[in-house]
Design an enzyme around this catalytic site. Structure first.
Site, PDB file in Angstrom:
ATOM      1  N   SER A 182       0.973  -1.102  -0.024  1.00 50.54           N
ATOM      2  CA  SER A 182      -0.032  -0.090   0.030  1.00 50.54           C
ATOM      3  C   SER A 182       0.977   1.321   0.033  1.00 50.54           C
ATOM      4  CB  SER A 182      -0.708   0.153   1.463  1.00 50.54           C
ATOM      5  OG  SER A 182      -1.635  -1.104   1.430  1.00 50.54           O
ATOM      6  N   ALA A 316      -8.978  -8.222   0.080  1.00 53.68           N
ATOM      7  CA  ALA A 316      -8.978  -7.472  -1.275  1.00 53.68           C
ATOM      8  C   ALA A 316      -7.545  -7.522  -1.864  1.00 53.68           C
ATOM      9  CB  ALA A 316      -9.378  -6.100  -1.116  1.00 53.68           C
ATOM     10  N   ASP A 318      -5.079  -9.576  -0.931  1.00 50.13           N
ATOM     11  CA  ASP A 318      -4.534 -10.774  -1.468  1.00 50.13           C
ATOM     12  C   ASP A 318      -5.093 -11.341  -2.825  1.00 50.13           C
ATOM     13  OD1 ASP A 318      -3.168 -11.135   0.976  1.00 50.13           O
ATOM     14  OD2 ASP A 318      -5.024 -11.998   1.886  1.00 50.13           O
TER      15      ASP A 318
END
Ligand code: ADP
Length: 376
Positions: A182, A316, A318
């Site tokens: 992220s 989500a 993964d």
């Protein structure tokens, strides 16, 4: 690990649904559903929950031939609590679990059949020293075997602090080909300042360095066996002597944090630093805003998220990784593999369960249908 899912506040009791969970297992299932060969390398307890984990993975077509059953430690458990409709809390019961006892031998066995990709996450190295060593061993061995390594940073602040995570992951980076994170996790691996309170995150080692011999890594998740098997691990160390000073002070998650390196935005600078460290592909997940990817040879692509009604966002990331790696294994161009990533990510978001709603290949186009449509 096994998982229990509750529909309301846990303290009220009531029904829980028993299933299995785990970042690497989710990726393995996502890949298997898309028709790839995938192996999960992990450890379960000699108990009913361990049997549940292995049985589920087998049923999903994931190879568990090298997964090990540990007679002395129980299968880990997580409990998902849907506190309100759109907010889920996850409670872990995995201290001393079998999964944290992953060893270098497990990694060796998992990689022995040959694999095109090994996928590891930053979760496994956080589980304990055994798992950390196993992951470090796995990524090194993958490099020796010519197996590409994908690392999803997947920082879990309840397992370790950012400084410890950063030092551990730094030991893995020299062996990583594809890095997924992220935006707010990028400073963890580049040595950037990151969010406040991140003081002791070490800077990124230069390319070709940081391969400390005594990397205490942590291993997590599976690996791939034949042909296009993606695997899963993670771990690392840090404390490299030759950290390039220019990267110190790094960047933040936000785009416009001015860093010590001249030019570029925060994320751009993080990506440049990762390329300088030898990583060939950087993929940033941006939740409902989609994803962005860069390749060291100058490739760049962005993709918005596929609009869906969010039911449960756990898993989500993964699912996104499964889609992205599927595209990579299929040899798709950057923009198309990113599109497969956001598509599979959207399936996870729009379905109950972490992996249950992931698509097979024929279903990839399903989300293009109008909401409420019936397929006959
Ligand atoms: P993680 O679960 O690791 O935090 P993200 O939340 O960034 O990862 O989600 C991974 C991917 O899943 C995103 O890049 C996006 O493609 C997709 N995704 C996440 N949230 C949504 C959403 N609300 N709607 C549609 N797609 C989403």
């Amino acid at each position: 690990m096994a998982s229990l899912h509750g529909g309301g506040p846990l303290r009220l009791g009531g029904s829980l649904e028993l299933s299995m969970a785990g970042a690497e297992a989710n990726v393995a299932i996502g890949l298997a559903r898309l028709g790839h060969t995938a192996r999960w390398a992990g450890v379960v307890g000699d108990d009913e929950l361990g049997l549940l984990v292995l049985r589920t993975l087998r049923a999903e077509g994931v190879d568990v031939d090298t997964a090990r059953t540990d007679p002395d430690h129980p299968t880990g458990l997580l409990v998902q609590e849907r506190r309100v409709a759109t907010i889920t809390r996850v409670h872990y019961y995995r201290a001393g679990s079998a999964g944290s006892r992953l060893t270098s031998d497990d990694a060796t066995a998992a990689l022995a059949g040959g694999a095109r990709m090994l996928h590891v996450t930053g979760i496994t190295p956080a589980l304990g020293p055994d798992a950390a060593s196993a992951i470090a061993h796995a990524v090194r061995q993958a490099r020796e075997l010519g197996t590409r390594v994908c690392l999803d940073v997947n920082h879990r602040s309840r397992l370790w602090d950012r400084g410890t995570a950063s030092r551990a992951l730094a030991g893995l980076l020299p062996y990583v080909d594809v890095l997924v994170a992220s935006a707010d996790e990028l400073p963890l691996v580049t040595g950037g300042a990151g969010p406040a309170g991140d003081g002791d995150v070490p800077a990124l080692p230069a390319a070709g360095t940081g391969a400390d011999e005594d990397v205490p890594a942590l291993f997590a998740g599976g690996t791939g066996a034949d042909g296009d098997v993606p695997g899963l691990l993670a771990g690392g160390t840090g404390a490299d002597e030759d950290v390039p000073g220019l990267l110190a002070g790094g960047t933040g998650a936000d785009e416009d944090v001015p860093g010590l390196l001249a030019g570029g935005t925060g994320v751009d600078r993080d990506v440049a630093a990762l390329f300088a460290a030898g990583i060939s592909e950087v993929v940033v997940k941006r939740g409902a805003a989609g994803a962005e990817a860069w390749t060291a040879d100058g490739g760049h692509a962005t993709s918005g998220a596929v609009p869906v009604r969010a039911v449960n966002t756990v898993g989500a990331g993964d699912a996104f990784v499964a889609g992205y790696l599927s595209g990579l294994l299929d040899g798709l161009p950057l923009g198309e593999r990113l599109l497969r990533g956001v598509t599979v990510g959207a399936f996870a978001v729009a379905s109950d369960g972490d992996w249950h709603g992931l698509p097979n290949r024929a279903e990839l186009s399903l989300l293009a249908l109008d909401e409420g449509e019936t397929v006959r």
